[in-house]
Motif scaffolding. Structure first.
Motif, short mmCIF file in Angstrom:
data_model
loop_
_atom_site.label_atom_id
_atom_site.label_comp_id
_atom_site.label_asym_id
_atom_site.label_seq_id
_atom_site.Cartn_x
_atom_site.Cartn_y
_atom_site.Cartn_z
N GLU A 1 67.05 36.99 -40.70
CA GLU A 1 66.30 35.74 -40.75
C GLU A 1 65.34 35.63 -39.57
OE1 GLU A 1 69.94 33.04 -40.03
OE2 GLU A 1 68.21 31.83 -39.43
N ASP A 2 64.38 34.73 -39.70
CA ASP A 2 63.41 34.51 -38.64
C ASP A 2 64.08 33.86 -37.43
OD1 ASP A 2 61.35 35.60 -40.05
OD2 ASP A 2 60.75 33.69 -40.97
N VAL A 3 63.65 34.29 -36.26
CA VAL A 3 64.23 33.80 -35.03
C VAL A 3 63.10 33.32 -34.13
CG1 VAL A 3 65.63 34.43 -33.01
CG2 VAL A 3 66.08 35.51 -35.23
N GLY A 4 63.34 32.23 -33.43
CA GLY A 4 62.40 31.80 -32.40
C GLY A 4 62.79 32.50 -31.10
N VAL A 5 61.91 33.35 -30.57
CA VAL A 5 62.22 34.07 -29.33
C VAL A 5 61.40 33.47 -28.20
CG1 VAL A 5 62.19 36.31 -28.16
CG2 VAL A 5 62.77 36.18 -30.60
N LEU A 6 62.09 32.92 -27.21
CA LEU A 6 61.42 32.28 -26.07
C LEU A 6 61.69 33.14 -24.84
CD1 LEU A 6 62.75 28.67 -26.81
CD2 LEU A 6 60.63 29.71 -27.64
N VAL A 7 60.66 33.76 -24.30
CA VAL A 7 60.86 34.62 -23.14
C VAL A 7 60.15 34.07 -21.92
CG1 VAL A 7 61.25 36.73 -24.46
CG2 VAL A 7 58.94 36.16 -23.73
N ASN B 1 57.71 26.27 -38.36
CA ASN B 1 57.78 27.43 -39.25
C ASN B 1 59.12 27.52 -39.97
OD1 ASN B 1 55.23 28.41 -38.80
ND2 ASN B 1 55.84 29.72 -37.08
N GLY B 2 59.95 26.50 -39.80
CA GLY B 2 61.24 26.50 -40.47
C GLY B 2 62.29 27.32 -39.75
N VAL B 3 62.03 27.66 -38.48
CA VAL B 3 62.97 28.50 -37.72
C VAL B 3 63.94 27.61 -36.95
CG1 VAL B 3 63.15 30.11 -35.78
CG2 VAL B 3 61.37 30.41 -37.52
N ASN B 4 65.23 27.87 -37.06
CA ASN B 4 66.16 27.04 -36.29
C ASN B 4 67.28 27.85 -35.61
OD1 ASN B 4 66.59 24.52 -35.25
ND2 ASN B 4 68.08 23.95 -36.83
N THR B 5 67.08 29.17 -35.46
CA THR B 5 67.94 29.94 -34.56
C THR B 5 67.04 30.50 -33.47
OG1 THR B 5 67.69 31.95 -35.84
CG2 THR B 5 69.63 30.62 -36.32
N PHE B 6 67.57 30.49 -32.25
CA PHE B 6 66.70 30.80 -31.11
C PHE B 6 67.35 31.78 -30.14
CE2 PHE B 6 65.43 26.63 -32.58
CZ PHE B 6 64.04 26.70 -32.55
N CYS C 1 70.67 36.88 -33.07
CA CYS C 1 70.31 35.69 -33.86
C CYS C 1 69.95 36.07 -35.29
CB CYS C 1 69.12 34.99 -33.24
SG CYS C 1 69.49 34.19 -31.69
N ALA C 2 69.26 37.21 -35.42
CA ALA C 2 68.71 37.58 -36.72
C ALA C 2 69.79 37.88 -37.75
CB ALA C 2 67.76 38.78 -36.57
N VAL C 3 70.96 38.39 -37.29
CA VAL C 3 72.02 38.71 -38.24
C VAL C 3 73.13 37.65 -38.23
CG1 VAL C 3 71.64 41.19 -38.11
CG2 VAL C 3 73.31 40.15 -36.59
#
Lengths: 441, 565
Positions: free
Chosen positions: B79-85, B134-139, B198-200
């Motif tokens: 799934e799509d993940v929000g990656v904040l670096v 974008n509908g992303v809610n795992t980060f 997060c993705a899995v």
């Protein structure tokens, strides 16, 4: 996947179990933060960038380059052999085409170690670059090599080792010797009689920043390298021109160092000094690695970097401009050096100089008489008589490509010295026959 | 009774082991086909088969190795993940942009964990809002040097979850913080690991739910479930729900642990798992398997997931034989199966059949195939088969030597290690997999080492899975000048006095490791705890020592509970 434009081998050896003394700048902690930074950046995961283990230099590798009195074991520790071995590994990586560029990030440093070694000076015992170059020449038959020493201190050791060698172009950029250890490195020092113009000293005023150093590299150093046409360019990569270095007074930043390497494009870099271990080294070393690998270094900055506070004084800029105008003369048309005991003078068939060398780390004085035979067919045999206290030693070198007469002469001098037993220790370096021997107890 | 299941790419292997006596009895074992689209069905089928006639109440534990996460990543079912670096100064972070919702934030920590630039909260809020739009809610929130100071990551978690309580995260489905992945330094790997975790996460948890449900249905609700990791250890199912990324690539580890369970390995040794397509080479130092230096790579992304060091080469029973000039080559192409098993091109297995080193499938077809191929290439069939086997053994030998040379050439950082450090010199060879016994002699003549091919090697992987112990590790970082001590993986920090010593650091690291074991209800493994690294550096400013900088690592050694030997 991150990829390097040029493959880079990094021989990283921080010697975490070795120090000159617990609070000495050359201590265990020196490369700790550099290691942290390089690992945290994931530098060694970049395709084309790899970390390597150093070789351990053999005693022969040291004896090929230096006269060591009383002997190699007495003037080195294992750390010096590992550091020299690190430089050799870097050279091997490039020669064996495992990497296009190599950086030996090793300690301790070596560029203050001279031809004749009686102890430690300027944190150096043996000369890593010199040992590496002689190793390269013996194993790969290289001839013309250029060394650009960008340490803040004059590379007086490297200068001394290659003083008579017309096939090594030694260029040193450093803070003016009138203001800093070791107090030498003036334009008049331009090489021995057979190698005049092959030593180029570029003293820079305290306060010189990125602008000045890069100007020297671009306008002075690069054209000389082009003319000389070396088979290999080596950077003696001291990092103490940094604006936070505790023992110098220059204003160079990590960006400046990275750009310098990007322009100079050395085949091999060997770490020298640099003692701002927290605020400078992690960023400077990273910058140099990225520049050598042809990668983007524009985002490498010290946390406290402020370009405006490092702006170079216009008077320095005009001084450096003048240097760039004047200095090529030393290479293209070297002036006769003044005839004096200190700078050298003719004595029969020999060119003789008397030197007095202070070993600041060891705290003693050495007096030397260096004589180079003025030979029409080769560089001429070299002998150094060295005295510390009452202990007199003799080193004789038959240089690479020495003519048969000089080879015989070298061996004859050693024989005579043994017969007369005027010297406690005698060492012979015969580069033609690859024979390195020592006599005396 | 212990159960072990290894869900592989083609087969799912399972065993039930009786451990009521002093040793280990294999009660039942089976091999069923893996249904790639329905791994749960494969697990259930294997369970039913091995539990026939077994008292289910006696089953204490199930250890499961699954390709679920690996497959999901390889096949893009993530799934799509929000990656904040928060990269701070250094290398360009966009060079390892992992996904669409990748945001680079201001703020910086230095190598000692000093905050050298602050987070810009307005910028963070904008990035989070953009992900949610974008509908992303795992980060995944990852900062450079967050393992030295997690302040920025914790602040981001607070903003993402709407709570400072670790157990509460009502505004996001799932958040992975970089420093929770352990104390090792490597920011790009930390970012990639957090991203994959997060993705899995959702897919993995659905699978875990389903496994728990079907265990209930099978009357195995009381069974403790552990999941295999690539480092030759397990983690409890509950832990794996938060760290699903740790379950990737556990297959080779199961095989390696299997050979440990089947043989008593004490020396430097080489383990060769010769399969159909590949041979996996693993190296043991003094009887312990070696780990990858930094971690395993997922596709082209290196991660921090600890893994056994296993090298796969393209030589196996189904490797095609070919001729280039006068030279016979084996692999790396797989044109299997062998002719003996209905294939159309001679393979290594056919050559072994021809030479009567083994008798797999239809030996006559092998003989015919090898003879015809040899004739077509104007070489005698005997010579061709012999050279093929020699080539296979030769390649395996060369690759093993290269691997050992690489291990011995690994960087070290002290003069002591460089000059007196251990060098691996293999003394014994362990062989497993289909063609293992047939290749024993040719391999011996190359390696000149005693070799052993243990019994039960066909299900060694499942045996390994069943007997593997739980592993865990803890890293501690202390800075006495700043008076802080931090264990990133546990998110624990504490103030320390200036007199804090390396001995104190070692003791604290060990205590935290043991406390973690107690949390996992595994206190009995305490005797396997060991310190793997401890260093202390005097920090000097001017001519004065201002403090000490310490790093300690400790772990529960990977191992098996008992051996069959």
């Amino acid at each position: 996947m991150r990829k390097a434009e040029r493959s880079l081998g990094v021989v990283f050896f921080p010697a975490f179990d070795w120090a000159i003394s617990p609070t000495h700048p050359e201590r265990e902690e020196r490369l700790l933060y550099t290691q942290d930074q390089l690992h945290e950046e994931g530098l060694f995961d970049v395709e084309g960038v790899r970390e390597y283990k150093p070789d351990v230099a053999e005693r022969t590798d040291v004896e090929r380059t230096h006269f060591c009195f009383p002997d190699v074991d007495a003037v080195t520790t294992r750390s010096h052999l590992v550091s020299a071995g690190g430089a050799i590994r870097a050279a091997r990586l490039v020669m064996e085409k495992q990497a296009e560029r190599a950086f030996a990030m090793v300690r301790p440093p070596g560029h203050h170690a001279m031809k004749c070694v009686r102890g430690a000076r300027g944190f150096c015992n043996v000369n890593m670059e010199a040992i590496m170059i002689d190793w390269l020449r013996e194993h790969y038959g290289l001839r013309r090599i250029a060394i650009v020493d960008t340490d803040c201190h004059h590379g007086d050791g490297t200068q001394d080792v290659f003083w008579h060698d017309p096939d090594v172009l030694f260029i040193s950029l450093h803070q003016d010797g009138r203001t800093l250890f070791p107090g030498t490195g003036f334009p008049i020092e331009s090489g021995g009689p057979a190698a005049r113009g092959r030593t180029i000293n570029i003293p820079l005023p305290p306060g010189t920043g990125d602008e000045g150093v890069l100007m020297v590299i671009r306008e002075l150093v690069m054209p000389l390298l082009e003319d000389f046409g070396p088979e290999l360019i080596i950077n003696s990569a001291g990092q103490d021109n940094h604006y936070t270095d505790p023992i110098t007074n220059m204003n160079v930043s990590a960006q400046g160092y990275a750009e310098l390497n990007s322009i100079l494009n050395p085949d091999i870099a060997v770490l020298e000094g640099g003692y701002a271990i927290q605020g400078a080294l992690p960023y400077v070393n990273l910058g140099i690695c990225l520049a050598m690998a042809g990668m983007d270094y524009s985002m490498v900055h010290e946390p406290d970097y402020r370009a405006e506070s490092l702006r170079q004084d216009p008077r320095i800029t005009s001084y450096v401009e003048e240097l760039c105008r004047q200095m090529p003369r030393v290479y293209h048309n070297p002036p006769e050096s003044p005839q004096s005991a200190e700078h050298g003078m003719r004595d029969g068939d020999w060119w003789v100089r008397n030197k007095s060398i202070f070993y600041d780390t060891g705290g003693f004085q050495e007096t030397q008489k260096e004589s180079a035979l003025l030979c029409d067919n080769c560089r001429g045999v070299l002998q150094i008589e060295s005295q510390v206290g009452s202990v007199r030693c003799l080193g004789v070198e038959v240089p690479l490509d020495a003519c048969p007469a000089c080879q015989n002469r070298g061996h004859a001098i050693v024989e005579q010295a043994q017969l007369k037993s005027a010297f406690r220790y005698v060492q012979l370096i015969d580069r033609v026959n690859k024979q390195y021997s020592r006599f005396g107890f | 009774m212990y159960l072990g299941i290894d869900v592989g790419g083609t087969h799912t292997d399972a065993v039930a082991l009786d451990i009521s006596g002093p040793g280990v009895e294999v009660v039942s074992a089976c091999k069923v086909k893996t249904h790639p689209q329905n791994l749960l069905a494969s697990v259930n089928e294997a369970l039913e088969r091995i539990l026939k006639g077994v008292d289910r109440n006696k089953v204490k534990r199930l250890n499961l190795s699954t390709t679920l996460s690996t497959n999901a990543i390889v096949e893009g079912r993530i799934e799509d993940v929000g990656v904040l670096v928060i990269p701070g100064p250094g290398m360009d972070p966009t060079e390892y942009m992992l996904c669409r919702d990748f945001h680079v934030l201001d703020g910086a920590m230095d190598h000692r964990g000093n905050e050298t630039a602050r987070l810009d909260k307005a910028q963070c809020a904008r990035a989070i809002a953009a992900c949610r739009a974008n509908g992303v809610n795992t980060f995944a929130a990852v900062g450079k040097f967050s393992v030295r100071n997690p302040l920025h990551e914790n602040t981001l978690r607070h903003m993402l979850c709407g709570s400072r309580d670790d157990a509460d995260c009502h505004r996001a489905d799932f958040v992975t913080l970089g420093h929770h992945l352990g104390g090792r330094l490597n920011f790009p790997r930390r970012a990639a690991t957090a991203y994959f975790n997060c993705a899995v996460w959702r897919l993995y948890n659905e699978f875990a739910d389903a496994v728990e449900k079907s265990l209930q249905a099978l009357g195995l609700g009381h069974v403790r479930v552990n999941v295999l990791k690539a480092d030759g250890g397990t983690m409890p199912l509950a832990v794996s729900r938060r760290m699903p990324v740790q379950s990737i690539f556990s297959g080779p580890a199961a095989s390696v642990m299997g050979i440990i369970a089947l043989c008593e390995i004490v020396h430097d040794s080489v383990i060769l798992d010769i399969g159909g397509t590949t041979t996996d080479i693993a190296v043991f130092a003094d009887g312990s398997p070696l780990l990858e230096r930094a971690g395993i790579a997922i596709g082209s992304h290196p991660t921090l997931v600890r893994a056994l060091r296993v090298k796969s080469i393209g030589v196996g029973g189904d490797s095609a034989l070919s001729m280039i000039g006068d030279t016979v080559r084996v692999g790396p192409r797989r044109l299997g199966p062998s002719m003996a098993e209905g294939g159309r091109h001679p393979t290594l297995t056919d050559a072994l059949n021809y030479l009567e080193y083994c008798a797999v499938g239809d030996v006559q077809t092998s003989r015919r195939g090898v003879t015809e191929f040899a004739e077509a290439h104007t070489i005698s069939a005997d010579k061709f088969a012999e050279q093929a086997v020699q080539a296979a053994a030769g390649t395996i030998h060369e690759e093993t030597r290269a691997l050992i040379a690489e291990i011995n050439d690994q960087p070290v950082y002290t003069i002591h290690e460089l000059i007196e450090g251990k060098r691996i010199v293999p003394r014994k060879l362990y062989l497993m997999g289909g063609p293992a016994e047939a290749l024993q002699k040719p391999l011996f003549s190359r390696f000149q080492l005693a070799s052993e091919a243990p019994e039960h090697f066909a299900v060694a992987n499942a045996v390994g899975a069943a007997l593997t112990r739980t592993t865990t590790d803890v890293e501690l970082f202390a800075d006495t000048q700043k008076h802080v001590m931090f264990l990133p993986g546990l998110g624990h920090h504490e103030n320390i006095p200036g007199s804090y010593s390396l001995e104190d650091a070692k003791r604290d690291a060990m205590n935290h490791l043991l406390a973690r074991l107690a949390d996992l209800k595994l206190s009995s493994d305490a005797d396997r705890a060991e310190i793997t690294h401890a260093s202390s550096f005097n920090m000097v400013e001017g001519m004065h020592t201002t403090g000490r900088n310490m790093r300690v690592k400790c772990q529960i050694k990977p191992g098996v509970e008992r051996t069959l030997g």
